[in-house]
Design a protein around this motif. Structure first.
Motif, mmCIF file in Angstrom:
data_model
loop_
_atom_site.group_PDB
_atom_site.id
_atom_site.type_symbol
_atom_site.label_atom_id
_atom_site.label_comp_id
_atom_site.label_asym_id
_atom_site.label_seq_id
_atom_site.Cartn_x
_atom_site.Cartn_y
_atom_site.Cartn_z
ATOM 1 N N HIS A 201 12.084 -3.829 -6.574
ATOM 2 C CA HIS A 201 11.121 -4.236 -5.628
ATOM 3 C C HIS A 201 10.025 -3.327 -5.146
ATOM 4 O O HIS A 201 10.486 -1.986 -5.204
ATOM 5 C CB HIS A 201 11.856 -4.768 -4.199
ATOM 6 C CG HIS A 201 12.586 -6.140 -4.422
ATOM 7 N ND1 HIS A 201 14.087 -5.783 -4.902
ATOM 8 C CD2 HIS A 201 12.420 -7.082 -4.245
ATOM 9 C CE1 HIS A 201 14.446 -7.160 -4.992
ATOM 10 N NE2 HIS A 201 13.747 -8.033 -4.567
ATOM 11 N N ASP A 202 8.688 -3.551 -4.844
ATOM 12 C CA ASP A 202 8.071 -2.630 -4.396
ATOM 13 C C ASP A 202 7.312 -3.001 -3.248
ATOM 14 O O ASP A 202 6.088 -2.924 -2.854
ATOM 15 C CB ASP A 202 6.831 -2.543 -5.545
ATOM 16 C CG ASP A 202 6.022 -3.627 -5.953
ATOM 17 O OD1 ASP A 202 6.613 -4.818 -5.867
ATOM 18 O OD2 ASP A 202 5.007 -3.518 -6.213
ATOM 19 N N GLY A 203 8.000 -4.094 -2.585
ATOM 20 C CA GLY A 203 7.180 -4.755 -1.423
ATOM 21 C C GLY A 203 8.232 -5.327 -0.585
ATOM 22 O O GLY A 203 9.227 -5.351 -0.547
ATOM 23 N N PRO B 70 12.292 -1.709 0.097
ATOM 24 C CA PRO B 70 12.046 -0.327 -0.724
ATOM 25 C C PRO B 70 12.356 0.738 0.300
ATOM 26 O O PRO B 70 12.473 0.702 1.494
ATOM 27 C CB PRO B 70 10.750 -0.344 -1.099
ATOM 28 C CG PRO B 70 10.115 -1.620 -1.073
ATOM 29 C CD PRO B 70 10.921 -2.327 -0.070
ATOM 30 N N ALA B 71 12.531 1.937 -0.330
ATOM 31 C CA ALA B 71 13.005 3.348 0.306
ATOM 32 C C ALA B 71 12.882 4.326 -0.714
ATOM 33 O O ALA B 71 12.967 3.975 -1.809
ATOM 34 C CB ALA B 71 14.247 3.225 0.810
ATOM 35 N N PRO C 29 0.879 -1.211 -0.184
ATOM 36 C CA PRO C 29 0.102 0.107 0.122
ATOM 37 C C PRO C 29 0.840 1.199 -0.047
ATOM 38 O O PRO C 29 0.253 2.295 -0.552
ATOM 39 C CB PRO C 29 -0.914 -0.212 1.191
ATOM 40 C CG PRO C 29 -0.155 -1.081 2.139
ATOM 41 C CD PRO C 29 0.850 -2.165 1.181
ATOM 42 N N ARG C 30 2.056 1.118 0.525
ATOM 43 C CA ARG C 30 3.067 2.467 0.296
ATOM 44 C C ARG C 30 3.637 2.621 -1.015
ATOM 45 O O ARG C 30 3.638 3.533 -1.504
ATOM 46 C CB ARG C 30 3.985 2.479 1.568
ATOM 47 C CG ARG C 30 4.761 3.607 1.814
ATOM 48 C CD ARG C 30 5.878 3.478 2.632
ATOM 49 N NE ARG C 30 6.900 4.724 2.791
ATOM 50 C CZ ARG C 30 7.527 4.998 3.666
ATOM 51 N NH1 ARG C 30 7.862 4.059 4.642
ATOM 52 N NH2 ARG C 30 8.347 6.036 3.534
ATOM 53 N N TRP C 31 4.315 1.535 -1.187
ATOM 54 C CA TRP C 31 5.192 1.506 -2.510
ATOM 55 C C TRP C 31 4.510 1.366 -3.669
ATOM 56 O O TRP C 31 5.161 2.054 -4.772
ATOM 57 C CB TRP C 31 6.486 0.736 -2.264
ATOM 58 C CG TRP C 31 7.169 0.816 -0.954
ATOM 59 C CD1 TRP C 31 7.121 0.075 0.063
ATOM 60 C CD2 TRP C 31 7.889 1.924 -0.581
ATOM 61 N NE1 TRP C 31 8.022 0.479 1.134
ATOM 62 C CE2 TRP C 31 8.364 1.979 0.824
ATOM 63 C CE3 TRP C 31 8.132 3.205 -1.139
ATOM 64 C CZ2 TRP C 31 9.116 2.812 1.431
ATOM 65 C CZ3 TRP C 31 8.800 4.135 -0.500
ATOM 66 C CH2 TRP C 31 9.421 3.888 0.928
ATOM 67 N N THR C 32 3.730 0.554 -3.879
ATOM 68 C CA THR C 32 3.197 0.102 -5.122
ATOM 69 C C THR C 32 2.511 1.625 -5.914
ATOM 70 O O THR C 32 2.859 1.641 -7.122
ATOM 71 C CB THR C 32 2.372 -1.142 -5.341
ATOM 72 O OG1 THR C 32 3.042 -2.375 -4.651
ATOM 73 C CG2 THR C 32 1.813 -1.398 -6.500
ATOM 74 N N PRO C 33 1.920 2.044 -5.354
ATOM 75 C CA PRO C 33 1.137 3.501 -5.701
ATOM 76 C C PRO C 33 2.356 4.338 -6.133
ATOM 77 O O PRO C 33 2.100 4.842 -7.341
ATOM 78 C CB PRO C 33 0.244 3.822 -4.823
ATOM 79 C CG PRO C 33 -0.260 2.862 -3.591
ATOM 80 C CD PRO C 33 1.255 2.078 -3.929
#
Length: 247
Positions: free
Chosen positions: A205-207, A211-212, A68-72
């Motif tokens: 990566h997106d999860g 990620p950062a 929910p944080r990184w994929t969008p």
């Protein structure tokens, strides 16, 4: 004398290696795949590190989502540059965040399987591996409305039973030629740009915990720079199905 001693040392090392090989008493059936004796259609799975396409195409891939944080954030970056990517999703994460999983498809991107969670698939017996990937497949189809064509095994680890399970689900296996990790992303993106060529497959990566914000600054620079060079970001299926380069 020194030469004799060196040869003797090499012989000792060689002997110890041979002895270790002889002491490996694994049975002939150790980690071999089942046989598709009752299947009447093709049973095959190819492994792709990179494509050999004539056009200036790049496959950017993301593992471990949806998150929910990184994929969008990733979807926003890709939309800004009219880029397409392949997202290798966990079945558990897709079940937990179905709206985000669907947003990936709605953005024009491809979904692939990354297993139910991040368990090394070579830890499973053959039947367990197939059950694990089938459960993931069904979750992704149910949540996203699309049928995955690709498997990326966690850690890139696979053996004959894993490849057999992939073949049973009509998957090909996507590995990678380039990697853009979180640690040292700004330096690593320079290397990826320096070695970029048509057909490259980039792992990102997106999860999970990797990620950062700094990683996605590097991702955007990668996408922007290669797009300015005339390269186009497409899905794994598009890059593999593209017209091949002449050898």
């Amino acid at each position: 004398m020194a030469t004799v001693a060196a040869v003797g040392a090499l012989g000792a090392v060689g002997g110890s290696v041979a002895q270790a090989a002889r002491s490996d008493r694994r049975p002939p059936t150790y980690r071999v795949s089942p046989r598709p004796e009752t299947r009447t259609t093709a049973c095959a799975s190819r492994v792709v590190w990179r494509a050999g396409c004539a056009e200036p195409l790049v496959a950017l891939t993301f593992d471990d989502g949806p998150d929910p944080r990184w994929t969008p954030l990733v979807l926003e970056i890709l939309a800004r540059h009219d880029a397409r990517a392949t997202f290798f999703q966990h079945g558990s994460a897709a079940r937990e965040h179905p709206g985000i999983a669907r947003a990936v498809v709605e953005g024009g991107h491809e979904i692939g399987s990354h297993g139910w969670d991040h368990t090394d698939l070579t830890r499973y017996e053959a039947a367990e591996c197939l059950d694990h990937l089938t459960r993931t497949h069904e979750a992704l189809v149910d949540v996203t409305g699309t049928t995955p064509r690709w498997l990326r095994p966690p850690y890139g680890r696979m053996d004959a039973p894993v490849l057999y399970a992939a073949a049973e689900l009509d998957y090909d296996v996507a590995l990678w030629s380039h990697h853009l990790p979180t640690d040292g992303a700004e330096a690593k993106v320079d290397r990826d740009l320096a070695t970029a060529s048509p057909g490259m497959v980039i792992l990102c990566h997106d999860g999970r915990g990797t990620p950062a914000e700094s990683l996605y600054a590097a991702v955007e620079r990668l996408v922007r720079t290669l797009t300015e060079r005339g390269m186009r970001f497409v899905t794994m299926s598009e890059i593999v199905d593209a017209v091949p380069a002449h050898r």
